[in-house]
Design an enzyme around this catalytic site. Sequence first.
Site, short mmCIF file in Angstrom:
data_model
loop_
_atom_site.label_atom_id
_atom_site.label_comp_id
_atom_site.label_asym_id
_atom_site.label_seq_id
_atom_site.Cartn_x
_atom_site.Cartn_y
_atom_site.Cartn_z
N GLU A 39 0.88 -1.17 0.00
CA GLU A 39 0.00 0.00 0.00
C GLU A 39 0.92 1.22 0.00
OE1 GLU A 39 -2.68 0.34 3.32
OE2 GLU A 39 -3.55 2.18 2.50
N ARG A 264 5.42 -12.89 9.38
CA ARG A 264 6.05 -11.62 9.07
C ARG A 264 7.37 -11.52 9.81
NH1 ARG A 264 2.33 -7.37 9.27
NH2 ARG A 264 3.92 -5.81 9.60
N LYS A 274 4.80 0.39 9.12
CA LYS A 274 4.81 1.71 8.50
C LYS A 274 4.16 2.76 9.39
CE LYS A 274 3.24 0.04 4.65
NZ LYS A 274 2.54 -0.12 3.39
P1 ATP Z 1 2.86 -2.29 7.74
O1 ATP Z 1 2.22 -2.94 8.91
O2 ATP Z 1 4.29 -2.03 7.94
O3 ATP Z 1 2.12 -1.11 7.23
P2 ATP Z 1 1.59 -3.74 5.78
O4 ATP Z 1 1.38 -5.20 5.80
O5 ATP Z 1 0.42 -2.89 6.09
O6 ATP Z 1 2.82 -3.39 6.65
P3 ATP Z 1 1.67 -3.48 2.98
O7 ATP Z 1 2.18 -2.37 2.17
O8 ATP Z 1 0.22 -3.71 3.00
O9 ATP Z 1 2.19 -3.25 4.43
O10 ATP Z 1 2.45 -4.81 2.68
C1 ATP Z 1 2.91 -5.25 1.42
C2 ATP Z 1 3.30 -6.68 1.55
O11 ATP Z 1 4.41 -6.80 2.43
C3 ATP Z 1 2.19 -7.52 2.14
O12 ATP Z 1 2.09 -8.71 1.41
C4 ATP Z 1 2.62 -7.76 3.55
O13 ATP Z 1 2.11 -8.95 4.03
C5 ATP Z 1 4.14 -7.76 3.42
N1 ATP Z 1 4.76 -7.36 4.68
C6 ATP Z 1 4.56 -6.24 5.39
N2 ATP Z 1 5.27 -6.24 6.53
C7 ATP Z 1 5.96 -7.41 6.55
C8 ATP Z 1 6.88 -8.01 7.46
N3 ATP Z 1 7.22 -7.41 8.59
N4 ATP Z 1 7.40 -9.22 7.13
C9 ATP Z 1 7.06 -9.81 5.99
N5 ATP Z 1 6.21 -9.32 5.09
C10 ATP Z 1 5.65 -8.12 5.36
MG MG Z 2 -1.24 -2.45 5.27
#
Ligand code: ATP
Ligand code: MG
Length: 576
Positions: A39, A264, A274
């Site tokens: 995102e 994760r 983020k």
């Molecule tokens: P954040 O919680 O940091 O905002 P998010 O999951 O909301 O992370 P996205 O931009 O939606 O962030 O994630 C893009 C991809 O990266 C998704 O498939 C998510 O599952 C993966 N991802 C995000 N954080 C991690 C992590 N700590 N370890 C592994 N994969 C991750």
């Molecule tokens: Mg997200």
Amino acid sequence: MSAKLPETQTPSPNFIRNIIAEDVASGRVKEVITRFPPEPNGYLHIGHAKSICLNFDLADEFGGRTNLRFDDTNPLKENEEYVKAIMEDVRWLGYEWDNLCYASDYFEQMYEYAVRLIKKGKAYVCDLSPEEIRRTRGTLTEPGIPSPYRNRSVEENLDLFRRMREGEFPEGSRTLRAKIDMASPNINLRDPVLYRIVHARHHHTGDKWCIYPMYDFAHPLSDAIEGVTHSICTLEFEDHRPLYDWVIRECETETVPRQYEFNRLNLTQTVLSKRYLKLLVERGIVDGWDDPRMPTIAGLRRRGFTPDAIRAFCREIGVAKSNSVVDWRMLEHFVREDLKLKAPRTMAVLRPLKVVIVNYPEGQIEWLEAENNPENPEMGTRRIPFSREIYIEREDFMENPPPKYHRLFPGNEVRLKHAYFIRCEEVVKNEAGEIVELRCTYDPATKSGSGFTARKVKGTIHWVEASHAVPAEFRLYEPLILDGNSGDADNEEPEGEAGEAADAAASFLGRINPKSLEVLHGFVEPGLKDAKPHDKFQFFRHGYFNVDPRDSGAGRLVFNRIVSLKSSYELPVDAR
Ligand code: ATP
Ligand code: MG
């Protein structure tokens, strides 16, 4: 197309690879298609790198394709700056996507799918407020309460949904909800919201839309539209998988993607979310998303971590079905491994103390031969100046040393790396009683490389010749968050409870390390005068440093310490 594994590293087996291998062997899947779906609401962090490596490497291994897809369904939080930064970071890691996609490019198709659901009696327009929806959702032990709007006719739903799209209703006044099961033990299936009204300009679609699909609706459909075969996401989405499958089934998409979840990445000494990283930026606790203390890809890059080291780390940690915390020092281990043979080794004095070698001829400069990397002779040698005045590290002198101190103290002799033995004869102090200079003698017979063995010294220290020394700034880092696996509470629900999130944020802000940055001013060897942004060096005894790309230039040299030389960390036995 993606980066190749270094020859020494074979892919570690993982359960997702096994699933893909079976799908390919059974013929269920002809071409493996994966996607990395960030995102654009912030910069990527090292957790995302894990997901990037996984998606690109797996597709690559099976001769498939990987899309970079912006999961841009929330115009309030997303913007173009993040879109650009994400593309830069993925490429820097060494990957090139096959297609660049935006979920928002599918809004029209998603709308049509929603209409299909309404016509099938599987979705309805609900007039409850977000708060009322939350309140009637029930709990783990109690069923939810059906919305009074649940049984609207198909005609009325179609009419209202169309008018939602046309902008007739205020924000938050209506939603489109799936009609599934208000008593389902899985709360995600209790008539989840599929669309909401948001009157906001979207960075990619402009003012075209004022209704936006929710993640749980947009994600499976985006996967289906792109023909994604294996939709890999993190474990907190496991409970959403039944809804993912429901959307695919009820929308009767042409292709059937499947979702698989992995753990994760959580790291000690930092936060990987983020939301929290953004807070650090917004509150000015760090100097932007690329602050070298940040676990963002941009921060790691600026600090001096290499794509090779990050990829090797991601491959080493592998994937699993349960969450755990990885030691930050493991990431450091990989950057040391990567730079060991690549970074030239030179001398830098971070906290200088002037030394005058009283028996060395005044005005004489001698050029000494020094190896650039004893572990990699191919890197050759350089010449470094030596003269009557040099700088040494303040910490390498003690007036009243404790036992077993082998560096410089009055009357003691040490070896200057690449040069001579010197003996401390006199300590010069200012009026305040501070040591400002040492007066030493050297022994010409002890020249490095001369084979001198008559006498031994226990300490070897580094130095820089004073008249050629190049002034430089050094930035040393400590963990940004005081200990533990801090605010990684983000493992829960993607949309979490507002209250809990605020608590977690507050607790993590309370653990900010006030001493995470130390700035020093000292000197480097003359050969580093023209060092370029991102040039990397090993400074004898201090560790690996990177020329800061933002603050260096125009005669100014700033070095970020990537990592110190040694750590107590050892790779787990099974990982070696
Ligand atoms: P954040 O919680 O940091 O905002 P998010 O999951 O909301 O992370 P996205 O931009 O939606 O962030 O994630 C893009 C991809 O990266 C998704 O498939 C998510 O599952 C993966 N991802 C995000 N954080 C991690 C992590 N700590 N370890 C592994 N994969 C991750
Ligand atoms: Mg997200």
